[in-house]
Scaffold this motif. Structure first.
Motif, mmCIF file in Angstrom:
data_model
loop_
_atom_site.group_PDB
_atom_site.id
_atom_site.type_symbol
_atom_site.label_atom_id
_atom_site.label_comp_id
_atom_site.label_asym_id
_atom_site.label_seq_id
_atom_site.Cartn_x
_atom_site.Cartn_y
_atom_site.Cartn_z
ATOM 1 N N HIS A 51 0.774 -1.688 -0.318
ATOM 2 C CA HIS A 51 0.337 0.049 -0.615
ATOM 3 C C HIS A 51 0.499 1.110 -0.091
ATOM 4 C CE1 HIS A 51 -3.597 -2.018 0.562
ATOM 5 N NE2 HIS A 51 -3.253 -2.915 1.309
ATOM 6 N N ILE A 52 2.411 1.491 0.534
ATOM 7 C CA ILE A 52 2.563 2.167 0.701
ATOM 8 C C ILE A 52 3.584 3.117 -0.724
ATOM 9 C CG2 ILE A 52 5.130 2.762 1.718
ATOM 10 C CD1 ILE A 52 4.188 2.257 4.550
ATOM 11 N N LEU A 53 3.654 0.921 -1.022
ATOM 12 C CA LEU A 53 4.472 1.692 -2.967
ATOM 13 C C LEU A 53 3.503 2.440 -3.695
ATOM 14 C CD1 LEU A 53 6.555 1.199 -4.487
ATOM 15 C CD2 LEU A 53 5.829 -1.120 -4.316
ATOM 16 N N ALA A 54 1.997 1.505 -3.438
ATOM 17 C CA ALA A 54 1.338 2.450 -4.577
ATOM 18 C C ALA A 54 0.289 3.639 -3.984
ATOM 19 C CB ALA A 54 -0.243 1.273 -3.758
ATOM 20 N N LEU A 55 0.587 4.063 -2.342
ATOM 21 C CA LEU A 55 0.162 5.343 -2.110
ATOM 22 C C LEU A 55 1.626 6.589 -2.977
ATOM 23 C CD1 LEU A 55 -1.151 7.525 -0.797
ATOM 24 C CD2 LEU A 55 0.527 6.939 0.989
ATOM 25 N N ILE A 56 3.212 6.018 -3.164
ATOM 26 C CA ILE A 56 3.845 6.935 -3.353
ATOM 27 C C ILE A 56 3.660 6.487 -4.805
ATOM 28 C CG2 ILE A 56 7.032 7.019 -4.341
ATOM 29 C CD1 ILE A 56 6.768 5.316 -1.093
ATOM 30 N N ILE A 57 3.593 5.919 -5.475
ATOM 31 C CA ILE A 57 3.430 5.662 -6.907
ATOM 32 C C ILE A 57 2.767 6.435 -7.677
ATOM 33 C CG2 ILE A 57 2.966 4.249 -9.076
ATOM 34 C CD1 ILE A 57 4.223 1.859 -8.346
ATOM 35 N N ILE A 58 0.936 6.593 -7.184
ATOM 36 C CA ILE A 58 -0.529 7.447 -7.485
ATOM 37 C C ILE A 58 -0.018 8.636 -6.976
ATOM 38 C CG2 ILE A 58 -2.572 7.556 -6.778
ATOM 39 C CD1 ILE A 58 -2.363 4.360 -6.070
ATOM 40 N N GLY A 59 1.166 9.078 -5.750
ATOM 41 C CA GLY A 59 1.481 10.234 -5.050
ATOM 42 C C GLY A 59 1.996 10.893 -6.093
ATOM 43 N N GLY A 84 2.669 15.185 -3.841
ATOM 44 C CA GLY A 84 1.198 14.390 -4.023
ATOM 45 C C GLY A 84 0.700 13.193 -2.771
ATOM 46 N N VAL A 85 1.797 13.163 -2.233
ATOM 47 C CA VAL A 85 1.572 11.847 -0.908
ATOM 48 C C VAL A 85 0.787 12.430 -0.615
ATOM 49 C CG1 VAL A 85 2.178 10.465 0.403
ATOM 50 C CG2 VAL A 85 3.695 10.334 -1.550
ATOM 51 N N LEU A 86 0.951 13.762 0.417
ATOM 52 C CA LEU A 86 0.125 14.241 0.879
ATOM 53 C C LEU A 86 -1.266 14.973 0.871
ATOM 54 C CD1 LEU A 86 2.694 16.804 2.657
ATOM 55 C CD2 LEU A 86 2.149 14.996 3.789
ATOM 56 N N GLY A 87 -1.135 15.389 -0.728
ATOM 57 C CA GLY A 87 -2.664 15.493 -1.652
ATOM 58 C C GLY A 87 -3.907 14.265 -1.370
ATOM 59 N N ALA A 88 -2.415 13.204 -1.802
ATOM 60 C CA ALA A 88 -3.221 12.145 -1.958
ATOM 61 C C ALA A 88 -3.933 11.330 -0.418
ATOM 62 C CB ALA A 88 -2.499 10.944 -2.317
ATOM 63 N N LEU A 89 -2.977 11.665 0.681
ATOM 64 C CA LEU A 89 -4.046 11.600 1.965
ATOM 65 C C LEU A 89 -4.754 12.367 1.731
ATOM 66 C CD1 LEU A 89 -0.027 11.459 4.071
ATOM 67 C CD2 LEU A 89 -2.755 9.665 3.809
ATOM 68 N N ILE A 90 -4.592 13.744 1.671
ATOM 69 C CA ILE A 90 -5.647 14.651 1.438
ATOM 70 C C ILE A 90 -7.359 14.574 1.202
ATOM 71 C CG2 ILE A 90 -6.652 17.419 1.629
ATOM 72 C CD1 ILE A 90 -3.450 18.423 2.464
ATOM 73 N N GLY A 91 -6.607 14.536 -0.010
ATOM 74 C CA GLY A 91 -7.781 13.764 -1.417
ATOM 75 C C GLY A 91 -8.721 12.441 -1.289
ATOM 76 N N GLY A 92 -7.787 11.495 -0.836
ATOM 77 C CA GLY A 92 -8.579 10.377 -0.876
ATOM 78 C C GLY A 92 -9.652 10.156 0.504
ATOM 79 N N LEU A 93 -9.179 11.267 1.645
ATOM 80 C CA LEU A 93 -9.974 10.970 2.703
ATOM 81 C C LEU A 93 -11.336 12.133 2.960
ATOM 82 C CD1 LEU A 93 -7.206 11.476 5.702
ATOM 83 C CD2 LEU A 93 -8.622 9.564 5.703
#
Length: 80
Positions: free
Chosen positions: A2-10, A34-43
């Protein structure tokens, strides 16, 4: 995994968001955005719209990264 996917998507979301917002950053900053944006936007998307899946996560990541860039330019970039 999941962390690897988060980094790639981020990384992809950060790249897209920095191009949309027309700012130049280094690779590490782009990935961090991108990673922080993924966390913010995903939530935000999961709680407000209750949409799940890869496409919603990617859209949320891009929107979150754009929000983070806007906040950075608005409040933090003048402090250098």
């Amino acid at each position: 995994m999941h962390i690897l996917a988060l980094i790639i998507i981020g990384a992809a979301a950060g790249f897209l968001a920095t191009r949309i917002m027309r700012i130049e950053t280094d690779i590490v900053t782009t990935i961090a955005i991108g990673v922080l944006g993924a966390l913010i936007g995903g939530l935000v998307l999961r709680f407000l719209i209750a949409v799940t899946g890869f496409a919603a996560g990617f859209v949320g990541a891009v929107l979150g990264a754009m929000l983070l860039i806007w906040l950075w330019e608005r409040y933090a970039s003048g402090r250098r």
